[in-house]
Write a protein that holds these residues in place. Structure first.
Motif, PDB file in Angstrom:
ATOM      1  N   LEU A  84       0.845  -1.187   0.000  1.00  0.00           N
ATOM      2  CA  LEU A  84       0.000   0.000   0.000  1.00  0.00           C
ATOM      3  C   LEU A  84       0.884   1.243   0.000  1.00  0.00           C
ATOM      4  O   LEU A  84       1.649   1.465   0.934  1.00  0.00           O
ATOM      5  CB  LEU A  84      -0.917   0.001   1.223  1.00  0.00           C
ATOM      6  N   THR A  85       0.790   2.028  -1.080  1.00  0.00           N
ATOM      7  CA  THR A  85       1.513   3.287  -1.179  1.00  0.00           C
ATOM      8  C   THR A  85       0.599   4.387  -0.657  1.00  0.00           C
ATOM      9  O   THR A  85      -0.468   4.632  -1.223  1.00  0.00           O
ATOM     10  CB  THR A  85       1.928   3.579  -2.635  1.00  0.00           C
ATOM     11  N   CYS A  86       1.020   5.019   0.424  1.00  0.00           N
ATOM     12  CA  CYS A  86       0.190   6.011   1.103  1.00  0.00           C
ATOM     13  C   CYS A  86       0.468   7.418   0.589  1.00  0.00           C
ATOM     14  O   CYS A  86       1.510   7.684  -0.012  1.00  0.00           O
ATOM     15  CB  CYS A  86       0.436   5.937   2.606  1.00  0.00           C
ATOM     16  N   ASP A  87      -0.508   8.310   0.844  1.00  0.00           N
ATOM     17  CA  ASP A  87      -0.456   9.698   0.363  1.00  0.00           C
ATOM     18  C   ASP A  87       0.304  10.655   1.261  1.00  0.00           C
ATOM     19  O   ASP A  87       0.690  11.728   0.819  1.00  0.00           O
ATOM     20  CB  ASP A  87      -1.882  10.264   0.230  1.00  0.00           C
ATOM     21  N   SER A  88       0.453  10.304   2.534  1.00  0.00           N
ATOM     22  CA  SER A  88       1.057  11.256   3.471  1.00  0.00           C
ATOM     23  C   SER A  88       1.664  10.507   4.655  1.00  0.00           C
ATOM     24  O   SER A  88       1.294   9.355   4.923  1.00  0.00           O
ATOM     25  CB  SER A  88      -0.007  12.227   3.988  1.00  0.00           C
ATOM     26  N   PRO A  89       2.573  11.176   5.375  1.00  0.00           N
ATOM     27  CA  PRO A  89       3.112  10.556   6.591  1.00  0.00           C
ATOM     28  C   PRO A  89       2.009  10.274   7.612  1.00  0.00           C
ATOM     29  O   PRO A  89       2.043   9.245   8.297  1.00  0.00           O
ATOM     30  CB  PRO A  89       4.092  11.602   7.128  1.00  0.00           C
ATOM     31  N   GLU A  90       1.028  11.147   7.687  1.00  0.00           N
ATOM     32  CA  GLU A  90      -0.081  10.943   8.623  1.00  0.00           C
ATOM     33  C   GLU A  90      -0.892   9.701   8.244  1.00  0.00           C
ATOM     34  O   GLU A  90      -1.281   8.915   9.113  1.00  0.00           O
ATOM     35  CB  GLU A  90      -0.989  12.180   8.658  1.00  0.00           C
ATOM     36  N   GLN A  91      -1.145   9.531   6.947  1.00  0.00           N
ATOM     37  CA  GLN A  91      -1.924   8.377   6.499  1.00  0.00           C
ATOM     38  C   GLN A  91      -1.192   7.073   6.794  1.00  0.00           C
ATOM     39  O   GLN A  91      -1.792   6.117   7.293  1.00  0.00           O
ATOM     40  CB  GLN A  91      -2.234   8.484   5.006  1.00  0.00           C
ATOM     41  N   ILE A  92       0.106   7.011   6.507  1.00  0.00           N
ATOM     42  CA  ILE A  92       0.837   5.764   6.739  1.00  0.00           C
ATOM     43  C   ILE A  92       0.893   5.443   8.231  1.00  0.00           C
ATOM     44  O   ILE A  92       0.742   4.289   8.626  1.00  0.00           O
ATOM     45  CB  ILE A  92       2.234   5.778   6.088  1.00  0.00           C
ATOM     46  N   GLN A  93       1.069   6.465   9.072  1.00  0.00           N
ATOM     47  CA  GLN A  93       1.096   6.246  10.527  1.00  0.00           C
ATOM     48  C   GLN A  93      -0.247   5.691  11.011  1.00  0.00           C
ATOM     49  O   GLN A  93      -0.294   4.744  11.798  1.00  0.00           O
ATOM     50  CB  GLN A  93       1.399   7.563  11.261  1.00  0.00           C
ATOM     51  N   MET A  94      -1.346   6.274  10.532  1.00  0.00           N
ATOM     52  CA  MET A  94      -2.683   5.864  10.949  1.00  0.00           C
ATOM     53  C   MET A  94      -2.978   4.425  10.501  1.00  0.00           C
ATOM     54  O   MET A  94      -3.449   3.601  11.291  1.00  0.00           O
ATOM     55  CB  MET A  94      -3.731   6.830  10.365  1.00  0.00           C
ATOM     56  N   ILE A  95      -2.665   4.107   9.246  1.00  0.00           N
ATOM     57  CA  ILE A  95      -2.935   2.762   8.729  1.00  0.00           C
ATOM     58  C   ILE A  95      -2.037   1.731   9.412  1.00  0.00           C
ATOM     59  O   ILE A  95      -2.489   0.648   9.785  1.00  0.00           O
ATOM     60  CB  ILE A  95      -2.785   2.726   7.191  1.00  0.00           C
ATOM     61  N   SER A  98      -3.427   1.062  12.825  1.00  0.00           N
ATOM     62  CA  SER A  98      -4.685   0.330  12.748  1.00  0.00           C
ATOM     63  C   SER A  98      -4.453  -1.138  12.403  1.00  0.00           C
ATOM     64  O   SER A  98      -5.011  -2.033  13.052  1.00  0.00           O
ATOM     65  CB  SER A  98      -5.595   0.981  11.712  1.00  0.00           C
ATOM     66  N   LEU A  99      -3.635  -1.414  11.385  1.00  0.00           N
ATOM     67  CA  LEU A  99      -3.388  -2.796  10.971  1.00  0.00           C
ATOM     68  C   LEU A  99      -2.600  -3.578  12.017  1.00  0.00           C
ATOM     69  O   LEU A  99      -2.676  -4.808  12.063  1.00  0.00           O
ATOM     70  CB  LEU A  99      -2.641  -2.833   9.638  1.00  0.00           C
ATOM     71  N   SER A 100      -1.854  -2.881  12.868  1.00  0.00           N
ATOM     72  CA  SER A 100      -1.056  -3.538  13.911  1.00  0.00           C
ATOM     73  C   SER A 100      -1.921  -4.146  15.012  1.00  0.00           C
ATOM     74  O   SER A 100      -1.496  -5.087  15.686  1.00  0.00           O
ATOM     75  CB  SER A 100      -0.087  -2.541  14.551  1.00  0.00           C
ATOM     76  N   LYS A 101      -3.117  -3.625  15.209  1.00  0.00           N
ATOM     77  CA  LYS A 101      -3.992  -4.098  16.290  1.00  0.00           C
ATOM     78  C   LYS A 101      -4.350  -5.572  16.076  1.00  0.00           C
ATOM     79  O   LYS A 101      -5.003  -5.925  15.115  1.00  0.00           O
ATOM     80  CB  LYS A 101      -5.253  -3.243  16.365  1.00  0.00           C
ATOM     81  N   GLY A 102      -3.866  -6.392  16.998  1.00  0.00           N
ATOM     82  CA  GLY A 102      -4.135  -7.827  16.920  1.00  0.00           C
ATOM     83  C   GLY A 102      -3.223  -8.551  15.948  1.00  0.00           C
ATOM     84  O   GLY A 102      -3.346  -9.757  15.767  1.00  0.00           O
ATOM     85  N   GLY A 103      -2.322  -7.822  15.309  1.00  0.00           N
ATOM     86  CA  GLY A 103      -1.415  -8.424  14.338  1.00  0.00           C
ATOM     87  C   GLY A 103       0.017  -8.449  14.837  1.00  0.00           C
ATOM     88  O   GLY A 103       0.276  -8.272  16.027  1.00  0.00           O
ATOM     89  N   ASN A 104       0.942  -8.659  13.924  1.00  0.00           N
ATOM     90  CA  ASN A 104       2.371  -8.727  14.223  1.00  0.00           C
ATOM     91  C   ASN A 104       3.126  -7.719  13.380  1.00  0.00           C
ATOM     92  O   ASN A 104       3.006  -7.745  12.151  1.00  0.00           O
ATOM     93  CB  ASN A 104       2.918 -10.106  13.843  1.00  0.00           C
ATOM     94  N   VAL A 105       3.911  -6.877  14.008  1.00  0.00           N
ATOM     95  CA  VAL A 105       4.762  -5.961  13.252  1.00  0.00           C
ATOM     96  C   VAL A 105       6.006  -6.742  12.858  1.00  0.00           C
ATOM     97  O   VAL A 105       6.788  -7.156  13.711  1.00  0.00           O
ATOM     98  CB  VAL A 105       5.131  -4.709  14.081  1.00  0.00           C
TER      99      VAL A 105
END
Length: 139
Positions: A84-95, A98-105
C-alpha cells in the motif's frame, strides 16, 4: 488516495516470471538486484544477482516482485503480500497503527535507504501488508 499493489515473492525465478508477465501484459519493467543495494552486505554470498525489487508498470496495473524470501521460507500460495503506497506521513502512521492491532509488526515503520517511510505488518487475519510513503513519488 492510497494505491494498492500486489507484491509477489518468487524462489529465485523472479526475473523469469516478471519477463513473462511483461510479455503477457506489456508495460515497462525494471529490476534492482541484491548487488545493487546496500542490503548486499546482509545477504548470503551468491545472491548478488537475485532480484531485490522488480516493478512492472502498465497503463492499468502495477505488479511488484522479489526473490527475497522471508525467514519463514518460501511457501507457494502464501507468497503474495499487499503493498500500500500512502499519500502522506499521517496516512501511513494511521494505517500502520490500525493494521497492527491484533497483528504482528514484522518490520517497524522507519525511513529506508531508498528514501521512503516503510514498514511491514502481518494483520490479525494473516495478511502481510507492506506500507510505504515516498514524498518523491507523491509530489
Amino acid at each position: 488516495m492510497a494505491i494498492l499493489t500486489p507484491y509477489v515473492t518468487f524462489s529465485g525465478n523472479c526475473r523469469e516470471a516478471m519477463l513473462f508477465y511483461q510479455s503477457s501484459f506489456g508495460g515497462e519493467l525494471t529490476f534492482q538486484t541484491v548487488g545493487e543495494t546496500p542490503s548486499e552486505i546482509r545477504c548470503p554470498k551468491g545472491t548478488e544477482n537475485q532480484i531485490m525489487h522488480a516493478m512492472l508498470i502498465t497503463e492499468n496495473m502495477i505488479i511488484m516482485a522479489s526473490d527475497m524470501i522471508s525467514p519463514a521460507g518460501f511457501i507457494l500460495g502464501t507468497n503474495i503480500s499487499m503493498s500500500l503506497t500512502c499519500d502522506s506521513p499521517e496516512q501511513i502512521q494511521m494505517i500502520f497503527s490500525s493494521l497492527s492491532k491484533g497483528g504482528n509488526v514484522a518490520d517497524q515503520l522507519s525511513k529506508r535507504p531508498w528514501g521512503a517511510l516503510f514498514g511491514v505488518i502481518k494483520d490479525k487475519f494473516g495478511i502481510t501488508w507492506m506500507l510505504s510513503y515516498d514524498a518523491g513519488l507523491i509530489e
